[in-house]
Design an enzyme around this catalytic site. Sequence first.
Site, PDB file in Angstrom:
ATOM      1  N   ASP A 115     -34.942 -38.451  44.947  1.00  0.00           N
ATOM      2  CA  ASP A 115     -34.638 -39.876  44.988  1.00  0.00           C
ATOM      3  C   ASP A 115     -33.770 -40.229  46.188  1.00  0.00           C
ATOM      4  OD1 ASP A 115     -35.949 -40.404  42.452  1.00  0.00           O
ATOM      5  OD2 ASP A 115     -34.272 -39.327  41.547  1.00  0.00           O
ATOM      6  N   TYR A 230     -32.382 -26.380  41.919  1.00  0.00           N
ATOM      7  CA  TYR A 230     -31.510 -27.491  42.306  1.00  0.00           C
ATOM      8  C   TYR A 230     -30.054 -27.024  42.329  1.00  0.00           C
ATOM      9  CZ  TYR A 230     -35.266 -30.923  41.741  1.00  0.00           C
ATOM     10  OH  TYR A 230     -36.425 -31.648  41.876  1.00  0.00           O
TER      11      TYR A 230
END
Length: 534
Positions: A115, A230
């Site tokens: 994002d 991540y």
Amino acid sequence: MASPSYETWSKEDLIARLKLLDATLPTSRTHTHPKQLARKTKTAKTFDFASQPRRKIALKFCYAGWEYNGLAFQKDKTPLPTVEGTLFKALSACRLVDPEAGPEGCGWERCGRTDRGVSSAGQVVSLWVRSNQAQFLPEAARPLADEARVDESPIDSITEAAEDSELPLFGLSDSDDALTPSPAAQFQNLDELPYVSMLNRVLPPTIRIYAWAPVSPTFSSRFACRNRHYKYIFTSDGLDISKMRDAAERLLGENDFRNLCKLDASKQIVSFKRKILRADISPVSIFVKHKNNAEGSSTSSNQPPEGEIYVFDLIGTAFLYHQVRYIMAILFLVGSGLEPPSAMTALLNADPSNPLPPFREGEEVPEVVECKPEYQMADGLPLMLWNCAYNEEDVVWQTGGSSTSEEETTEDADASETMGEKNLYNQVHSIHSRSLIHAALDAHFFHAVSTYHSPQTNPFPLAAPTNVRNLGNDLVLSIPVGGGCFRRWTSRTYVPLLQRKRLEPVEVVNERWRQSKGLRRENRKANAEDQADE
């Protein structure tokens, strides 16, 4: 004739005089030189992409997310450029892809979407690009292969960013014998275009390509990925790291994450089970460790020094929308002492037909949470997609355009192979060094301010969540949400997580979307198909 005395003229008279002079000037004053006119009217040289050899490759790259409006192409105009839009523009400038065909024309696929504000150190895209390899060249166009090697000049125009959607694979017919899939290892010793250096010459420094890999025509960077890693970086101010580790450990294995993600009805997701392979928290240094340096030892203290930097590592086979940021938000609540580690177990306990047992001996049976409580997800700035893992037989990463054995290495070959790598290393090292200097400057600003101003009272980490009500009604709680940002609550108004208002069930949200936006979308699609048939 003597020149008029313009000093005594009024503004109106001067304007009238100028207009008169403009009308009487000879047209030759604006005449264009014949050579200039020839340059202006010269048509741009066309580049026939259809006649060029092509191959499918994967690109591995890093980018600073705060400079971009997210990774994916966007149909509408965005305040900041997108990473994919910028990368496609660079590929077009190097004439590696056809800008007129757009991303769909090169079979563009991404591994994992990030994002706005989120970075990546190991993003991967796969696509078809211009190549030096003749096995992907149509038979009739083989004589043009050598011409395609030398033309790397930028082009003047690029297409608009493509619509944000999953892009199809490049079309292959069963009769194309020259495009028969081959193992990635087959291409390792072939002379190829220097994709890494070509692209980095035209890309901004906030996007760096650092490896590419030859892949088979059927390879998909999205579906071939074994797992995604991540990282979320945060400071330990006011946080109990041991409790955060306790909560993170509960994520391991396959669980239902409907309460730890953003519910997007347009995706019509009905299964929220995802498998987590690793979830832990460890100290991290902002200084780069070289491969030949010994690894530093981690602290054994449960309560770290103030301001120490930690990283939350999360590896999973697949992730839901905003899943990492919602998980991190709960970890911050647990670390500050506002919620117990068992709150994470309760949020994962979403199926009443298959309830989870207590995670540890002595804990109460976790509450079943079928609908997600309202809470704010963590900030996106400290989040990065660290790595996308693939099978070695599918992807073999390399940095140069060709591979040369030690026996064949010459001074020229060594320069061509290593110069790009050294330049890229120096470029990224320079960016890192400037960031350290900025951090040192900010530290001095902080020191200067702290000389005259005292810190506010910080009750975190609390000894237990039950202590919230005992802090007094007027105490302002600055609850961390990551990236140096905080959510303000008072000790009087803070509501425990499992007592908060719940969202609607997923089934209800999905059905309402199907009957509203989904139905309108289907009607528009049907109308478009009817018009096309007419």
